[in-house]
Design a protein around this motif. Structure first.
Motif, PDB file in Angstrom:
ATOM      1  N   ALA A 211      31.193  56.345 -39.791  1.00 42.53           N
ATOM      2  CA  ALA A 211      30.769  55.402 -40.827  1.00 42.53           C
ATOM      3  C   ALA A 211      29.612  55.952 -41.648  1.00 42.53           C
ATOM      4  N   ARG A 212      28.619  56.534 -40.972  1.00 39.89           N
ATOM      5  CA  ARG A 212      27.495  57.129 -41.711  1.00 39.89           C
ATOM      6  C   ARG A 212      28.000  58.203 -42.655  1.00 39.89           C
ATOM      7  N   GLU A 213      28.853  59.058 -42.130  1.00 40.05           N
ATOM      8  CA  GLU A 213      29.362  60.172 -42.928  1.00 40.05           C
ATOM      9  C   GLU A 213      30.162  59.671 -44.128  1.00 40.05           C
ATOM     10  N   SER A 214      30.979  58.649 -43.924  1.00 35.30           N
ATOM     11  CA  SER A 214      31.782  58.117 -45.029  1.00 35.30           C
ATOM     12  C   SER A 214      30.897  57.572 -46.137  1.00 35.30           C
ATOM     13  N   LEU A 215      29.823  56.895 -45.765  1.00 33.05           N
ATOM     14  CA  LEU A 215      28.935  56.317 -46.768  1.00 33.05           C
ATOM     15  C   LEU A 215      28.171  57.400 -47.512  1.00 33.05           C
ATOM     16  N   PHE A 302      20.019  63.786 -45.187  1.00 33.08           N
ATOM     17  CA  PHE A 302      20.751  62.553 -44.897  1.00 33.08           C
ATOM     18  C   PHE A 302      20.897  62.246 -43.408  1.00 33.08           C
ATOM     19  N   TYR A 303      20.738  63.246 -42.558  1.00 30.47           N
ATOM     20  CA  TYR A 303      21.009  62.995 -41.145  1.00 30.47           C
ATOM     21  C   TYR A 303      19.838  63.297 -40.218  1.00 30.47           C
ATOM     22  N   ALA A 304      18.692  63.670 -40.771  1.00 29.51           N
ATOM     23  CA  ALA A 304      17.544  63.990 -39.914  1.00 29.51           C
ATOM     24  C   ALA A 304      16.983  62.741 -39.253  1.00 29.51           C
ATOM     25  N   SER A 305      17.026  61.614 -39.960  1.00 26.36           N
ATOM     26  CA  SER A 305      16.497  60.378 -39.386  1.00 26.36           C
ATOM     27  C   SER A 305      17.613  59.602 -38.687  1.00 26.36           C
ATOM     28  N   ASP A 306      17.208  58.702 -37.825  1.00 20.24           N
ATOM     29  CA  ASP A 306      18.166  57.942 -37.020  1.00 20.24           C
ATOM     30  C   ASP A 306      18.445  56.605 -37.703  1.00 20.24           C
ATOM     31  N   TRP A 307      19.460  56.562 -38.521  1.00 22.00           N
ATOM     32  CA  TRP A 307      19.838  55.322 -39.200  1.00 22.00           C
ATOM     33  C   TRP A 307      21.301  55.016 -38.900  1.00 22.00           C
ATOM     34  N   THR A 308      21.674  53.773 -39.046  1.00 17.59           N
ATOM     35  CA  THR A 308      23.032  53.357 -38.715  1.00 17.59           C
ATOM     36  C   THR A 308      23.618  52.522 -39.843  1.00 17.59           C
ATOM     37  N   PHE A 327      24.618  51.214 -51.121  1.00 10.59           N
ATOM     38  CA  PHE A 327      24.209  52.350 -50.281  1.00 10.59           C
ATOM     39  C   PHE A 327      22.875  52.102 -49.580  1.00 10.59           C
ATOM     40  N   GLN A 328      22.510  50.835 -49.401  1.00 11.43           N
ATOM     41  CA  GLN A 328      21.181  50.549 -48.877  1.00 11.43           C
ATOM     42  C   GLN A 328      20.970  51.056 -47.451  1.00 11.43           C
ATOM     43  N   ALA A 329      22.057  51.276 -46.705  1.00 14.70           N
ATOM     44  CA  ALA A 329      21.896  51.785 -45.340  1.00 14.70           C
ATOM     45  C   ALA A 329      21.388  53.224 -45.317  1.00 14.70           C
ATOM     46  N   ILE A 330      21.690  53.997 -46.357  1.00 14.45           N
ATOM     47  CA  ILE A 330      21.217  55.384 -46.431  1.00 14.45           C
ATOM     48  C   ILE A 330      19.730  55.370 -46.769  1.00 14.45           C
ATOM     49  N   PRO A 331      18.905  56.077 -46.045  1.00 11.62           N
ATOM     50  CA  PRO A 331      17.471  56.070 -46.356  1.00 11.62           C
ATOM     51  C   PRO A 331      17.208  56.376 -47.832  1.00 11.62           C
ATOM     52  N   ALA A 332      16.416  55.518 -48.476  1.00  7.33           N
ATOM     53  CA  ALA A 332      16.117  55.705 -49.894  1.00  7.33           C
ATOM     54  C   ALA A 332      15.417  57.032 -50.145  1.00  7.33           C
TER      55      ALA A 332
END
Length: 758
Positions: A211-215, A302-308, A327-332
């Motif tokens: 899901a993270r990758e798709s977004l 995009f993937y260094a931090s731990d977000w879901t 795209f709010q789930a992706i760190p701004a």
């Protein structure tokens, strides 16, 4: 099947039939590239006849214009290499052949070339006044049965149009090819083994499951779909486009055509990189570098931090309107930093324009300004989660619905949201640490940009070029992202008048926001005078009607004198960030009487010293400015056979740029100035002068003596390269050759649709 037609008697000769077969790829496309593509490329190609590839030649022409600011209904899209493939598919979309003979008559292309050859322009003379060469002219696009009437009415409108024509050999080759059936044997560009490996790496990354990758990959696609991607260590002239394909890696790309890149693809898809086919033209050549290092950087961002993310959002008007929510789930921080790393690319996408002709964007900006960016660590949208949550719903953009009857209602609702956001921003930043030099992002040489508008086109360059401009922009993440989505991702060149009006009106608000951001860097008491200068006369009415109030109270953390604060800021900016200023400019900002670049040979140093006399002088006392078009190029030939090219850019002054119409009413011609800078700073030359280096002082002196049209005509007669010049194409394409020599990645065929009849 090969095409046949009955050629005019003048072409029926034994050598014609005895000649060896003409190859499209070897013999024909080079001629089209040299003599036709300068007009016939992209959406603004007359009659949509795109001659930059075999696919475009076979597609043919259409009477339907792409640019139509008055249509009430959106029209079907006709993107080459996307919306249809092959002749039959394009015929079903209303395109007609220019290669097939009909009713015993030669093909349209043959007849157009014959008409141009039978009515050539007088050598290096002005074209007849009755010949309309304006970019906004109505193209006739005659069908085969309409050609005779067209030729009688427009005897001087054969091809190549209003310009020095084909050589005898080129004309004979084209006619022989048409006589032989006009077969197209174009071979698709193939990536090299090194490029194939990098394509595989990026496609693996972009199609990773999860899901993270798709977004993330959806966000990346929407930000890179317009780019001409090139690889580190790749082949010269090889560029790639990111598309959504029905087929996975390892299979031929089967692109999914949608009106916008954020429309629902309608099926399962894969992100693919496919080679860009056809001739590269400068106006659409917006480059972006890919490499192993860039891939590593993207992963880290995009993937260094731990977000879901719980679920990948769907598609639709709401998702298009507010990418901050989508795209709010992706760190701004990741989103903004990705854009900052290549800020020039993103600004080029909306300033140069995604649709060849950028007037929807450019009539809302001034003719020259500088752009700066807010550092992510000082952008509250990045650092303050509570503020971000309050701001995000207010950042939605109009243009997703094109109901003409509700245009006013749609516009006012989005205007009010934007102003509510600006009020929130002003109040929140008033409580934050005062802005200082650290507020400005200084991560690489994308940090300082110069923008020049040339009526309905514009360009961007790294570095601070020209005199200190009237306005500067400071863009934070919400402004940069909204501008990109409003003018690139969400803009539909085939859309109706309501969509285009909403786009234009909202960009007016974006410009205003960038100006207000910059003002906060200046002393509080100096801001109103600058704002009044930017919005003179009717601009004050617009400020009252549509804009929120500026912050005239919160102090700045930068200590500047109140009188002349903007100039003092600019001088300190140039000094503090000299290492990031990619293009120092002694010609327009002369110091200590040294008005040329350092390290030049003496002939060019003397030439630049003389050219500096043309820069930054208002037209009220320097009359030649009134005679010059927006973008003039000057070829300076040296004794050793090499040459330098300079751009002479006319910066038109306006009391304000706050309204959609009536630009001429706000024009202040007496305040126009010239910027003189080495290089080709336009995709659309309006005119070319060519002279020897030792003639530059005489050229400058002649320009200084111009007081009227007659005096300017004498300058043109002596040094000008008119459309009718017997060697026009040699001079014109030498400009592209210069770009190829100095900035090879940026090289492409320039556009001559705006070349003036001086």
């Amino acid at each position: 099947m090969p095409r046949r037609f009955l050629a005019p008697l003048a072409l029926l000769s034994a050598p014609l039939f005895a000649a060896e077969p003409v190859s499209y790829s070897r013999d024909i496309q080079p001629i089209l590239t040299d003599k036709c593509v300068a007009c016939h490329a992209c959406y603004d190609s007359p009659c949509q006849l795109n001659l930059g590839s075999g696919e475009g030649v076979l597609r043919g022409a259409s009477k339907a214009p792409v640019y139509d600011g008055t249509r009430t209904q959106a029209q079907p899209t006709t993107q080459l290499f996307m919306d249809a493939h092959g002749e039959t598919a394009w015929r079903n979309k209303g395109f007609f052949s220019v290669l097939q003979p009909q009713a015993g008559q030669a093909a349209l292309l043959a007849r157009m070339l014959e008409l141009g050859r039978s009515n050539p322009p007088a050598a290096n003379a002005k074209l007849p006044d009755e010949l309309d060469i304006d970019i906004a002219r109505e193209n006739q696009c005659p069908l085969p049965g309409e050609f005779d009437a067209y030729a009688r009415k427009f005897a001087h409108a054969g091809m190549p149009f209003a310009v020095a024509g084909l050589s005898d050999a080129e004309y004979a080759t084209l006619q022989r090819w048409l006589q032989q059936g006009a077969a197209v044997d174009e071979q698709a560009l193939q990536p090299s083994p090194a490029e194939q490996r990098q394509v595989a790496d990026w496609e693996t990354f972009l199609n990773a499951p999860g899901a993270r990758e798709s977004l993330v990959n959806r966000w990346l696609y929407e930000h890179l779909f317009l780019a001409h991607l090139y690889f580190e260590g790749g082949e010269a002239g090889h560029f790639f486009q990111l598309v959504r394909s029905r087929t996975p890696s390892g299979q031929p790309v089967d692109p999914i055509a949608t009106r916008r890149p954020n429309d629902d693809p309608g099926s399962d898809f894969y992100y693919r990189l496919r080679p860009i086919q056809g001739v590269i033209v400068h106006k659409t050549h917006i480059t972006y570098p890919l490499s192993a290092q860039k891939l590593k950087r993207t992963r880290e961002l995009f993937y260094a931090s731990d977000w879901t993310v719980d679920a990948v959002p769907g598609y639709g008007a709401h998702r298009r309107a507010n990418p901050f929510e989508t795209f709010q789930a992706i760190p701004a921080q990741a989103r903004y930093q990705f854009m900052l790393d290549n800020a020039e690319y993103f600004v080029r996408t909306f300033i140069r324009g995604p649709v060849c002709r950028g007037q929807i964007a450019t009539d809302v900006i001034r003719d020259n300004f500088w752009a700066l960016f807010q550092d992510p660590q000082h952008d509250l949208y990045i650092t303050d989660a509570e503020y971000r949550a309050q701001a995000t719903p207010l950042l939605a953009m109009p243009g997703q619905f094109d109901d003409i009857g509700d245009l006013l209602g749609l516009w006012t609702s989005y205007r009010d949201k934007r102003n509510e956001y600006e009020d929130l921003r002003r109040e929140t930043y008033a409580q934050a640490p005062l802005p200082g030099w650290s507020t400005l992002w200084a991560g690489n040489d994308n940090a300082l940009l110069s923008i020049f508008r040339h009526h309905d086109s514009a360009m961007v360059r790294k570095g601070l070029i020209g005199e200190v401009p009237q306005t500067l922009w400071l863009m934070d993440y919400p402004l940069l992202e909204r501008t990109y989505y409003q003018l690139v991702v969400n803009f539909d060149v085939y859309g109706n008048v309501s969509h285009q009006a909403q786009t234009r009106l909202y960009f007016d608000l974006i410009r205003n926001g960038a100006e207000l951001n910059f003002l906060r860097l200046l002393p509080a008491d100096s801001r109103k005078a600058y704002l009044d200068d930017w919005y003179q006369n009717s601009g004050k009415l617009k400020m009252w009607l549509d804009y929120t109030e500026a912050d005239f109270d919160t102090p700045s953390g930068i200590v500047l004198p109140e009188p002349g604060a903007k100039g003092a800021f600019a001088q300190r900016l140039l000094a503090r960030y000299a290492s990031l200023n990619a293009r120092p400019d002694p010609i327009n900002r002369c110091k200590d009487a040294e008005c040329h670049r350092a390290g030049l040979p003496s002939d060019l140093a003397d030439a630049e010293q003389a050219l500096s006399r043309l820069s930054s002088r208002p037209a009220s006392g320097f009359k030649v400015v009134e005679q010059l078009p927006e973008a003039t190029l000057l070829r300076v030939e040296r004794a050793d056979g090499r040459r330098e090219v300079y751009s002479l850019l006319r910066n038109r002054a306006h009391s304000n740029v706050a309204f959609m119409t009536g630009e001429s009413l706000r024009y202040q011609p007496g305040l126009d100035t010239l910027t003189v800078y080495p290089g080709v700073l336009t995709s659309y030359p309006n005119f070319v002068f060519s002279l020897r280096a030792d003639e530059v002082p005489a050229f400058v002196a002649a320009m200084e003596r111009v007081r009227d049209q007659a005096a300017f005509d004498r300058v043109v007669e002596r040094w000008g390269i008119r459309r009718s010049h017997p060697e026009f194409w040699r001079y014109f394409h030498d400009l592209s050759a210069y770009i190829r020599e100095t900035e090879p990645v940026e090289a492409g065929v320039l556009d001559m649709n705006r070349y003036r009849n001086l």
